[in-house]
Design a protein around this motif. Structure first.
Motif, PDB file in Angstrom:
ATOM      1  N   VAL A 165      -0.299   8.236 -13.222  1.00  0.00           N
ATOM      2  CA  VAL A 165       0.134   6.687 -12.159  1.00  0.00           C
ATOM      3  C   VAL A 165      -1.139   6.697 -11.692  1.00  0.00           C
ATOM      4  CG1 VAL A 165       1.918   5.317 -11.081  1.00  0.00           C
ATOM      5  CG2 VAL A 165       2.587   6.649 -13.236  1.00  0.00           C
ATOM      6  N   ARG A 166      -1.150   7.386 -10.738  1.00  0.00           N
ATOM      7  CA  ARG A 166      -2.258   6.997  -8.981  1.00  0.00           C
ATOM      8  C   ARG A 166      -3.309   5.838  -9.825  1.00  0.00           C
ATOM      9  NH1 ARG A 166      -3.801  12.104  -5.940  1.00  0.00           N
ATOM     10  NH2 ARG A 166      -4.670  12.680  -8.601  1.00  0.00           N
ATOM     11  N   ALA A 167      -4.043   6.884 -10.919  1.00  0.00           N
ATOM     12  CA  ALA A 167      -5.418   6.521 -11.786  1.00  0.00           C
ATOM     13  C   ALA A 167      -5.593   4.641 -12.421  1.00  0.00           C
ATOM     14  CB  ALA A 167      -5.735   7.647 -12.567  1.00  0.00           C
ATOM     15  N   ILE A 168      -4.190   4.809 -12.749  1.00  0.00           N
ATOM     16  CA  ILE A 168      -4.204   3.138 -13.205  1.00  0.00           C
ATOM     17  C   ILE A 168      -2.926   2.079 -12.061  1.00  0.00           C
ATOM     18  CG2 ILE A 168      -4.284   3.882 -15.220  1.00  0.00           C
ATOM     19  CD1 ILE A 168      -0.829   3.579 -16.473  1.00  0.00           C
ATOM     20  N   ILE A 169      -2.563   2.432 -11.099  1.00  0.00           N
ATOM     21  CA  ILE A 169      -1.717   1.527 -10.512  1.00  0.00           C
ATOM     22  C   ILE A 169      -1.969   0.323  -9.828  1.00  0.00           C
ATOM     23  CG2 ILE A 169      -2.548   2.383  -8.282  1.00  0.00           C
ATOM     24  CD1 ILE A 169       1.001   0.913  -9.018  1.00  0.00           C
TER      25      ILE A 169
ATOM     26  N   ASN B 226       2.507   9.456  -2.869  1.00  0.00           N
ATOM     27  CA  ASN B 226       1.626   9.844  -3.048  1.00  0.00           C
ATOM     28  C   ASN B 226       0.978   8.801  -3.897  1.00  0.00           C
ATOM     29  OD1 ASN B 226       0.071  12.772  -3.492  1.00  0.00           O
ATOM     30  ND2 ASN B 226       2.002  13.379  -3.581  1.00  0.00           N
ATOM     31  N   ILE B 227       1.491   7.760  -5.132  1.00  0.00           N
ATOM     32  CA  ILE B 227       1.177   6.727  -5.600  1.00  0.00           C
ATOM     33  C   ILE B 227       0.993   5.302  -4.988  1.00  0.00           C
ATOM     34  CG2 ILE B 227       1.635   5.081  -7.244  1.00  0.00           C
ATOM     35  CD1 ILE B 227       2.892   7.385  -8.462  1.00  0.00           C
ATOM     36  N   LEU B 228       1.425   4.906  -3.941  1.00  0.00           N
ATOM     37  CA  LEU B 228       2.362   3.794  -2.924  1.00  0.00           C
ATOM     38  C   LEU B 228       1.046   4.176  -2.220  1.00  0.00           C
ATOM     39  CD1 LEU B 228       3.375   1.902  -2.596  1.00  0.00           C
ATOM     40  CD2 LEU B 228       4.838   2.713  -0.329  1.00  0.00           C
ATOM     41  N   THR B 229       0.319   5.382  -1.377  1.00  0.00           N
ATOM     42  CA  THR B 229      -0.517   5.210   0.169  1.00  0.00           C
ATOM     43  C   THR B 229      -1.825   5.052  -0.190  1.00  0.00           C
ATOM     44  OG1 THR B 229       0.851   7.363   1.161  1.00  0.00           O
ATOM     45  CG2 THR B 229      -1.876   6.694   1.142  1.00  0.00           C
ATOM     46  N   GLY B 230      -2.533   5.072  -1.819  1.00  0.00           N
ATOM     47  CA  GLY B 230      -3.360   5.045  -2.243  1.00  0.00           C
ATOM     48  C   GLY B 230      -3.462   3.417  -2.902  1.00  0.00           C
ATOM     49  N   ALA B 231      -2.983   3.177  -3.250  1.00  0.00           N
ATOM     50  CA  ALA B 231      -3.135   1.887  -3.530  1.00  0.00           C
ATOM     51  C   ALA B 231      -2.471   0.450  -2.459  1.00  0.00           C
ATOM     52  CB  ALA B 231      -1.479   1.523  -4.790  1.00  0.00           C
ATOM     53  N   LEU B 232      -2.339   1.147  -1.580  1.00  0.00           N
ATOM     54  CA  LEU B 232      -2.457  -0.411  -0.307  1.00  0.00           C
ATOM     55  C   LEU B 232      -3.161  -0.517   0.106  1.00  0.00           C
ATOM     56  CD1 LEU B 232       0.823   1.389   1.789  1.00  0.00           C
ATOM     57  CD2 LEU B 232       0.984  -0.954   0.536  1.00  0.00           C
ATOM     58  N   VAL B 233      -4.584   0.525  -0.124  1.00  0.00           N
ATOM     59  CA  VAL B 233      -5.776   0.319   0.541  1.00  0.00           C
ATOM     60  C   VAL B 233      -6.550  -0.584  -0.295  1.00  0.00           C
ATOM     61  CG1 VAL B 233      -7.520   1.214   0.902  1.00  0.00           C
ATOM     62  CG2 VAL B 233      -6.244   2.937   1.164  1.00  0.00           C
ATOM     63  N   ILE B 234      -5.942  -1.107  -1.253  1.00  0.00           N
ATOM     64  CA  ILE B 234      -6.311  -2.430  -2.183  1.00  0.00           C
ATOM     65  C   ILE B 234      -5.108  -3.403  -2.467  1.00  0.00           C
ATOM     66  CG2 ILE B 234      -6.957  -2.899  -4.648  1.00  0.00           C
ATOM     67  CD1 ILE B 234      -8.962  -1.601  -3.139  1.00  0.00           C
ATOM     68  N   GLN B 235      -4.073  -3.354  -2.575  1.00  0.00           N
ATOM     69  CA  GLN B 235      -3.517  -4.321  -2.542  1.00  0.00           C
ATOM     70  C   GLN B 235      -2.399  -4.558  -1.355  1.00  0.00           C
ATOM     71  OE1 GLN B 235      -1.146  -3.799  -6.468  1.00  0.00           O
ATOM     72  NE2 GLN B 235      -2.705  -2.303  -6.754  1.00  0.00           N
ATOM     73  N   LYS B 236      -2.238  -5.620  -0.697  1.00  0.00           N
ATOM     74  CA  LYS B 236      -1.676  -5.000   0.472  1.00  0.00           C
ATOM     75  C   LYS B 236      -0.306  -5.986   0.584  1.00  0.00           C
ATOM     76  CE  LYS B 236      -5.142  -3.830   2.498  1.00  0.00           C
ATOM     77  NZ  LYS B 236      -5.804  -3.361   3.077  1.00  0.00           N
ATOM     78  N   ASN B 237      -0.153  -6.748  -0.259  1.00  0.00           N
ATOM     79  CA  ASN B 237       2.174  -6.984  -0.815  1.00  0.00           C
ATOM     80  C   ASN B 237       2.141  -5.987  -1.458  1.00  0.00           C
ATOM     81  OD1 ASN B 237       4.527  -7.892  -1.199  1.00  0.00           O
ATOM     82  ND2 ASN B 237       2.983  -9.772  -2.628  1.00  0.00           N
ATOM     83  N   SER B 238       2.946  -4.942  -0.389  1.00  0.00           N
ATOM     84  CA  SER B 238       3.626  -4.363  -0.380  1.00  0.00           C
ATOM     85  C   SER B 238       4.800  -3.717  -1.133  1.00  0.00           C
ATOM     86  CB  SER B 238       4.213  -3.083   1.156  1.00  0.00           C
ATOM     87  OG  SER B 238       4.666  -4.465   1.312  1.00  0.00           O
ATOM     88  N   LYS B 239       5.262  -5.454  -1.395  1.00  0.00           N
ATOM     89  CA  LYS B 239       7.052  -5.551  -1.976  1.00  0.00           C
ATOM     90  C   LYS B 239       6.945  -5.777  -3.082  1.00  0.00           C
ATOM     91  CE  LYS B 239      10.143  -8.053  -0.187  1.00  0.00           C
ATOM     92  NZ  LYS B 239      10.832  -9.310   0.070  1.00  0.00           N
ATOM     93  N   GLU B 240       5.621  -6.172  -3.799  1.00  0.00           N
ATOM     94  CA  GLU B 240       5.377  -5.706  -5.145  1.00  0.00           C
ATOM     95  C   GLU B 240       4.429  -4.666  -5.650  1.00  0.00           C
ATOM     96  OE1 GLU B 240       2.391  -8.851  -5.786  1.00  0.00           O
ATOM     97  OE2 GLU B 240       3.089 -10.945  -5.717  1.00  0.00           O
ATOM     98  N   LEU B 241       3.751  -4.007  -5.367  1.00  0.00           N
ATOM     99  CA  LEU B 241       3.598  -2.815  -5.176  1.00  0.00           C
ATOM    100  C   LEU B 241       4.717  -1.898  -5.577  1.00  0.00           C
ATOM    101  CD1 LEU B 241       0.859  -1.617  -5.207  1.00  0.00           C
ATOM    102  CD2 LEU B 241       0.574  -0.962  -3.183  1.00  0.00           C
ATOM    103  N   ILE B 242       5.780  -2.161  -4.646  1.00  0.00           N
ATOM    104  CA  ILE B 242       6.789  -0.865  -4.858  1.00  0.00           C
ATOM    105  C   ILE B 242       7.614  -1.130  -5.979  1.00  0.00           C
ATOM    106  CG2 ILE B 242       9.046  -0.467  -3.980  1.00  0.00           C
ATOM    107  CD1 ILE B 242       7.507  -1.114  -1.445  1.00  0.00           C
ATOM    108  N   GLN B 243       7.332  -2.527  -6.546  1.00  0.00           N
ATOM    109  CA  GLN B 243       7.706  -2.906  -7.711  1.00  0.00           C
ATOM    110  C   GLN B 243       6.955  -2.347  -9.400  1.00  0.00           C
ATOM    111  OE1 GLN B 243      11.348  -3.373  -8.382  1.00  0.00           O
ATOM    112  NE2 GLN B 243      11.171  -3.417  -5.984  1.00  0.00           N
ATOM    113  N   LYS B 244       6.013  -2.365  -8.529  1.00  0.00           N
ATOM    114  CA  LYS B 244       4.724  -1.966  -9.961  1.00  0.00           C
ATOM    115  C   LYS B 244       5.244  -0.702  -9.636  1.00  0.00           C
ATOM    116  CE  LYS B 244       0.325  -2.722 -11.340  1.00  0.00           C
ATOM    117  NZ  LYS B 244      -1.317  -2.565 -10.767  1.00  0.00           N
TER     118      LYS B 244
END
Length: 253
Positions: A158-162, A107-125
Motif C-alpha cells: 500500500v505504501r508503494a502504490i499510494i 506509515n502510509i499517510l506520512t510518506g504520501a503527504l510529501v506528494i499529495q497535499k489534499n489530506s482529506k482525499e488522501l485519507i480516504q485513499k
C-alpha cells in the motif's frame, strides 16, 4: 502497442572489493514496457538486485545511461533522483522498512503527504487501499512490531502504490513469507499490474515468476535470455509453467 517506460544504454555497475574491481552489470541494454509484469531471475551474484536498484534510481550506474520515458535519469543529482522516485516509483522489499514508532495508517499517510497535499482525499485513499489488500480497521492502529510478516508486506505494498506510481519495483517480496501469505501478496501485485501499473520484480522462485508476462534471465551481469508468457490466469497455468520451466532449463537454472 505498449510503449517503453524505462530503458538503459550500455549500463555498467562495478564495485571495488579490496582494490579489485568487480563488474556486476556489463554493458546492459534493457527495455521495460508499460503495463508489463517483468520478472528478473538468475543465480545468486548474477546482478539481479543491482539491476533493480539501478533501474529504480536507488543507485547510480558506473557507466551507461538510464532513461525514464525520454528523460535521462542517470544524470540526475541525488536530490533530483529522490524527487523522481517519489513521483514515479513504488518500492517493495523483502524486509519492510516501516517506521516502528508509527501506526500502520501513519506509515502510509506520512510518506504520501510529501506528494499529495489534499489530506482529506488522501485519507480516504489510504483506507480504500488498506481494505483492498485485506487489512481491516482493527489493523490500522497497530504498530509494525504487532504485525505478521504477511500483514507487514501488505502495508509495504500500500505504501508503494499510494502515490499511483507508473512503475513498482519489488525485490524478493515473498522471500520471508509462508505459502499462504505469498499467494495473497502475489495476488495483490497481479491486481496492481492489471490496473495498468508496470511491475519489475526480482525473484528466485518459480511460482512467483509465473505471475510475470516477461521473464529476463541474468548470467554474470549480462542478459542471457528472456521469454514472454501469456498474461497470468489460473486457466492457462499448465502451459505457462511448461514454457517457463523449459526456458529456465535452457538457462541452466
Amino acid at each position: 502497442m505498449s510503449s517503453i517506460i524505462l530503458r538503459t544504454e550500455k549500463l555498467c555497475k562495478s564495485f571495488s572489493n579490496h582494490g579489485i574491481q568487480q563488474h556486476v552489470l556489463k554493458n546492459m541494454d534493457i527495455e521495460i514496457m508499460e503495463e508489463d509484469f517483468t520478472i528478473i531471475m538468475g543465480a545468486s551474484g548474477s546482478g539481479k538486485s543491482t539491476l533493480l536498484y539501478a533501474l529504480s534510481g536507488m543507485d547510480s550506474p558506473t557507466l551507461g545511461k538510464i532513461y525514464f520515458g525520454e528523460e535521462e535519469i542517470s544524470k540526475y543529482t541525488n536530490d533530483e533522483l529522490a524527487l523522481f522516485r517519489r513521483k514515479h516509483c513504488g518500492f517493495v522489499f523483502q524486509n519492510i522498512y516501516l517506521l516502528e514508532n508509527m501506526s500502520v495508517f501513519d506509515n502510509i499517510l506520512t510518506g504520501a503527504l510529501v506528494i499529495q497535499k489534499n489530506s482529506k482525499e488522501l485519507i480516504q485513499k489510504v483506507k480504500s487501499l488498506l481494505k483492498q489488500v485485506g487489512l481491516e480497521e482493527n489493523i490500522w492502529s497497530k504498530f509494525p512490531n504487532q504485525l505478521s510478516g504477511g500483514e507487514s508486506q501488505r502495508v509495504g505494498i500500500v505504501r508503494a502504490i499510494i502515490n499511483s506510481p507508473e512503475i513498482v519495483f519489488a525485490d524478493e517480496p515473498t522471500g520471508a513469507l509462508n505459502s499462504a501469505s505469498s499467494i495473497d501478496v502475489l495476488d495483490i501485485f497481479s491486481k496492481v499490474n492489471r490496473e495498468g501499473q508496470s511491475v519489475v520484480m526480482v525473484t528466485h522462485d518459480l511460482k512467483t515468476a509465473l505471475r510475470g508476462n516477461r521473464i529476463i534471465y541474468l548470467k554474470d551481469g549480462c542478459i542471457a535470455g528472456e521469454v514472454r508468457l501469456e498474461p497470468f490466469s489460473e486457466k492457462n497455468m499448465t502451459a505457462r509453467r511448461n514454457k517457463l520451466q523449459g526456458f529456465l532449463d535452457e538457462m541452466g537454472w
